[in-house]
Design a protein around this motif. Structure first.
Motif, PDB file in Angstrom:
ATOM      1  N   ARG A  67       0.831  -1.225   0.000  1.00  0.00           N
ATOM      2  CA  ARG A  67       0.000   0.000   0.000  1.00  0.00           C
ATOM      3  C   ARG A  67       0.860   1.266   0.000  1.00  0.00           C
ATOM      4  N   GLY A  68       0.222   2.367  -0.258  1.00  0.00           N
ATOM      5  CA  GLY A  68       0.940   3.634  -0.237  1.00  0.00           C
ATOM      6  C   GLY A  68       1.668   3.912  -1.541  1.00  0.00           C
ATOM      7  N   ASN A  69       2.260   5.089  -1.604  1.00  0.00           N
ATOM      8  CA  ASN A  69       2.910   5.526  -2.835  1.00  0.00           C
ATOM      9  C   ASN A  69       4.145   4.697  -3.156  1.00  0.00           C
ATOM     10  N   PHE A  70       4.458   4.669  -4.432  1.00  0.00           N
ATOM     11  CA  PHE A  70       5.672   3.994  -4.872  1.00  0.00           C
ATOM     12  C   PHE A  70       6.877   4.861  -4.519  1.00  0.00           C
ATOM     13  N   THR A  71       7.933   4.223  -4.073  1.00  0.00           N
ATOM     14  CA  THR A  71       9.150   4.955  -3.758  1.00  0.00           C
ATOM     15  C   THR A  71       9.929   5.222  -5.047  1.00  0.00           C
ATOM     16  N   HIS A  72      10.904   6.091  -4.937  1.00  0.00           N
ATOM     17  CA  HIS A  72      11.735   6.410  -6.093  1.00  0.00           C
ATOM     18  C   HIS A  72      12.460   5.157  -6.604  1.00  0.00           C
ATOM     19  N   GLU A  74      11.493   2.044  -6.272  1.00  0.00           N
ATOM     20  CA  GLU A  74      10.515   1.170  -6.932  1.00  0.00           C
ATOM     21  C   GLU A  74      10.232   1.688  -8.343  1.00  0.00           C
ATOM     22  N   ASP A  75      10.113   2.988  -8.411  1.00  0.00           N
ATOM     23  CA  ASP A  75       9.892   3.666  -9.682  1.00  0.00           C
ATOM     24  C   ASP A  75      10.952   3.277 -10.720  1.00  0.00           C
ATOM     25  N   ARG A  99       3.771  -5.512  -3.876  1.00  0.00           N
ATOM     26  CA  ARG A  99       3.064  -4.815  -4.975  1.00  0.00           C
ATOM     27  C   ARG A  99       2.409  -5.856  -5.876  1.00  0.00           C
ATOM     28  N   GLU A 103      -1.569  -3.194  -9.651  1.00  0.00           N
ATOM     29  CA  GLU A 103      -1.128  -1.923  -9.090  1.00  0.00           C
ATOM     30  C   GLU A 103      -0.017  -1.313  -9.948  1.00  0.00           C
ATOM     31  N   TYR A 107      -0.063   2.001 -12.175  1.00  0.00           N
ATOM     32  CA  TYR A 107       0.942   3.029 -11.896  1.00  0.00           C
ATOM     33  C   TYR A 107       1.723   3.365 -13.170  1.00  0.00           C
ATOM     34  N   HIS A 111       1.287   7.107 -14.299  1.00  0.00           N
ATOM     35  CA  HIS A 111       2.408   7.958 -13.869  1.00  0.00           C
ATOM     36  C   HIS A 111       3.659   7.811 -14.743  1.00  0.00           C
TER      37      HIS A 111
END
Length: 257
Positions: A67-72, A74-75, A99, A103, A107, A111
DNA sequence: AAAATACTCAACCGCGACACG
DNA sequence: CCGTGTCGCGGTTGAGTATTT
C-alpha cells in the motif's frame, strides 16, 4: 458453440466489494487457505464468481500488500524491468515485494508513462522519441559497446571455476537501443557447453537460486532435481545486471512452471 | 457554487496455458 | 489426441474523486 462461462452470471454480485464480503473472504482464506477459486465463493458464502474473489484477495486483501505511494527506487526498478520484460506485469510485480501486477500496471499507465514521455522517451520501446537525438545517442551507444568489448572485463573464481564477466553500466536515456533480449532456455542439459565468458547465468534448482554451475543447491528433496534457467545471452549484460546496482535479480519469480 | 474535465484505480472481460479425464 | 475445466495474465472499463474552468 463456445465455452461455458467460468461461473453462473445470474445472481452474482458485481462491482465494488462490501466490507462484509471482504470479511467473509478473508476469514475463509485464513482458515482454509488459497486455492480452488471456483468452489470458494459458495464455500465462503459469497455471491461472487471465483475470479472476482481471487482478484479481490490478490489485489486488495492479501496481508502482505504494501500500500501507499511507490518509492523512487521502486519507480526506477519498474522502468528498468519494463525495458527488459515489457508488459509482463506479473513478472515485474514478482520483483517488487508487496506490490501487485494490477497496481504496477495502473501506476505505469498513469504515472510512469507520462513521466517517460515528458523526458522524450517512448514508454513502449524505451527509446528517445526525438529523432535529432538519435545520432548523438548512437555515438554514445557505440562507445558503450566498445567499452563492453574491450574494457572492464574481470575474472573471478567461483567454486573452482574461472569466470570471466563483463561489467556494463546501463545509463538511462543514453543507450535506448541496447538489445536486452531475454531468453528463457529449456532445462539446462549440458552446462559445460556454454561459455561462461559470454553470458551471465542464473539457474534454479528446486526453487533455489544458484549462480555457479558447479554448485548444487541444498534442497530438502534432492530426489526431484529440476532445472530451469534464465539465460541473459546478450553479451553487453553483465554482472551489474541492467544497472541494478548490487541487486542480483531474483529469478525465483521467473522460474518456468 | 456548479459544471466540465481529468485522473485514479478497483474490478471486469476475454484469452491462452495448462491439467486432467 | 481431444474436449473440458480452471487458473492466471494483460487489456480495458467505468465509478468515484480531484482539479480546472
Amino acid at each position: 458453440m463456445g465455452r461455458s462461462p467460468c461461473c453462473e452470471k445470474e445472481h452474482m454480485n458485481k462491482g465494488a466489494w462490501t466490507k462484509e464480503e471482504d470479511e467473509r473472504l478473508v476469514s475463509y482464506i485464513k482458515s482454509h487457505g488459497e486455492g480452488c477459486w471456483r468452489s470458494l465463493p459458495r464455500a465462503a458464502g459469497l455471491l461472487r464468481c471465483g475470479k472476482s474473489c481471487r482478484l479481490r484477495w490478490i489485489n486488495y486483501l492479501r496481508p502482505d500488500l504494501k500500500r501507499g505511494n511507490f518509492t523512487h527506487d521502486e519507480d526506477e526498478l519498474i522502468v528498468k524491468l519494463h525495458s527488459l520484460l515489457g508488459n509482463k506485469w506479473s513478472l515485474i510485480a514478482a520483483r517488487l515485494p508487496g506490490r501487485t501486477d494490477n497496481e504496477i500496471k495502473n501506476y505505469w499507465n498513469t504515472h510512469i508513462k507520462r513521466k517517460l514521455l515528458s523526458k522524450g522517451i517512448d514508454p513502449a520501446t524505451h527509446r528517445a522519441i526525438n529523432e535529432a537525438k538519435v545520432s548523438d545517442l548512437k555515438k554514445k551507444e557505440d562507445q558503450i559497446v566498445k567499452d563492453v568489448s574491450f574494457g572492464s572485463k574481470f575474472e573471478h573464481i567461483r567454486n573452482g571455476l574461472v569466470c570471466k564477466e563483463e561489467r556494463v553500466v546501463v545509463e538511462e536515456n543514453i543507450c535506448p537501443d541496447l538489445n536486452l533480449e531475454l531468453r528463457i532456455s529449456p532445462p539446462w542439459q549440458n552446462q559445460r557447453e556454454i561459455s561462461p565468458c559470454t553470458a551471465s547465468r542464473f539457474y534454479m534448482e528446486n526453487g533455489m537460486e544458484c549462480s555457479s554451475e558447479s554448485v548444487k543447491c541444498q534442497t530438502e528433496d534432492s530426489s526431484s532435481i529440476s532445472y530451469s534457467s534464465i539465460d541473459i545471452s546478450s553479451s553487453n549484460v553483465g554482472y551489474d545486471f541492467l544497472g541494478l546496482k548490487t541487486r542480483i535479480l531474483d529469478f525465483r519469480s521467473l522460474e518456468m512452471k
